[in-house]
Write a protein that holds these residues in place. Sequence first.
Motif, short mmCIF file in Angstrom:
data_model
loop_
_atom_site.label_atom_id
_atom_site.label_comp_id
_atom_site.label_asym_id
_atom_site.label_seq_id
_atom_site.Cartn_x
_atom_site.Cartn_y
_atom_site.Cartn_z
N ILE A 97 1.00 -1.08 -0.04
CA ILE A 97 0.12 -0.08 -0.07
C ILE A 97 1.01 1.13 0.01
O ILE A 97 2.00 1.30 0.72
N LEU A 98 0.74 2.21 -1.01
CA LEU A 98 1.22 3.23 -1.05
C LEU A 98 0.39 4.66 -0.54
O LEU A 98 -0.78 4.66 -0.93
N GLN A 99 0.68 4.88 0.60
CA GLN A 99 -0.28 6.00 1.25
C GLN A 99 0.32 7.36 1.11
O GLN A 99 1.62 7.69 1.69
N PHE A 100 -0.50 8.48 0.79
CA PHE A 100 0.26 9.69 0.65
C PHE A 100 -1.00 10.74 0.48
O PHE A 100 -2.07 10.18 -0.09
N PRO A 101 -0.72 11.93 0.64
CA PRO A 101 -1.66 13.16 0.28
C PRO A 101 -1.34 13.56 -1.23
O PRO A 101 -0.20 13.47 -1.80
N LEU A 102 -2.43 13.80 -2.04
CA LEU A 102 -2.16 14.16 -3.37
C LEU A 102 -1.89 15.73 -3.38
O LEU A 102 -2.60 16.59 -2.83
N TRP A 103 -0.41 15.86 -3.65
CA TRP A 103 -0.15 17.31 -3.68
C TRP A 103 0.20 17.46 -5.25
O TRP A 103 1.13 16.96 -5.66
N TRP A 104 -0.33 18.80 -5.69
CA TRP A 104 0.09 19.10 -7.02
C TRP A 104 -0.12 17.90 -7.97
O TRP A 104 0.55 17.55 -9.00
N PHE A 105 -1.63 17.21 -7.83
CA PHE A 105 -2.01 16.25 -8.62
C PHE A 105 -0.76 15.01 -8.89
O PHE A 105 -0.83 14.19 -9.69
N ALA A 106 -0.14 14.74 -7.83
CA ALA A 106 0.99 13.92 -7.86
C ALA A 106 1.15 13.38 -6.39
O ALA A 106 0.75 13.98 -5.34
N MET A 107 2.02 12.25 -6.41
CA MET A 107 2.59 11.89 -4.97
C MET A 107 3.84 12.74 -4.63
O MET A 107 4.27 13.63 -5.43
N PRO A 108 3.89 12.97 -3.19
CA PRO A 108 5.11 13.91 -2.57
C PRO A 108 6.21 13.30 -3.52
O PRO A 108 6.56 12.11 -3.56
#
Length: 263
Positions: A95-106
């Motif tokens: 599982i890759l968990q991340f906030p969507l920042w500028w339409f992409a992963m950090p």
Amino acid sequence: MNVLIVFAHPERHSLNGALLDVAVAELAAQGHEVRVSDLYAMRWKAAVDKDDFPALSSDGPLKVWKASHDGFAADTLTPDVQAEQEKLLWADTVILQFPLWWFAMPAILKGWVDRVYASGFAYGVGEHSDQRWGDRYGEGVMAGKRAMLMVTAGGWPEHYSDRGINGPIDDLLFPINHGILFYPGFTVLPPFVAYRVDRMDEPKFTLLVEQLRERMKTLETIAPIPYRKQNYGDYQIPTMELLPGLAPPGARGFAVHLAPERE
């Protein structure tokens, strides 16, 4: 089942951190073994450079794919990269968990992919011929493993709909789902996306937690995204174009790479 969660958020005491705790607790309650790579806590080095390849001559040019391939083959990649590769081999589900920042992963998570996905490990494997173009897109080292994105977004669900101004969420996540997960062979599950997270009140959070718990309970059974496998007769080799007549009527762009009739 062995589950690896790669967590990419700078604040552990955040909504993302709370969702991570929920996921880990539910998976453990189901009897699964869980490992977490908390990239910010690990102070993960994101940028690829010559330091990643200790065996590389200091005065030679850096060709990342070749240095990566040679380093992996010779077992000389840096210990942090080798440790993450071992986790990927250990895991049944990632599982890759991340906030969507500028339409992409950090950037830190993209850097994890750039460094851990070595040539010979995640790409550059398999036979190249008139019948096959390497073991990729449904085949490869990660074949037989499942993978999923767990994403938070500040926008509304409508913002990420087919007519939403941000574009459909499935299109925005396609480069990750198809290009980073399906490419090395993962069976890719539909993403778990939480919207309007900056305005999350207690009732909405309670509902979100229940939805996440249910998703964790169904990791082994939920139907995957029906991506077309590269070497199974749907694509012309070596141009890698979908053969005429296979795309559903009206389908264009990313949608032509789905084959729901096969599920």
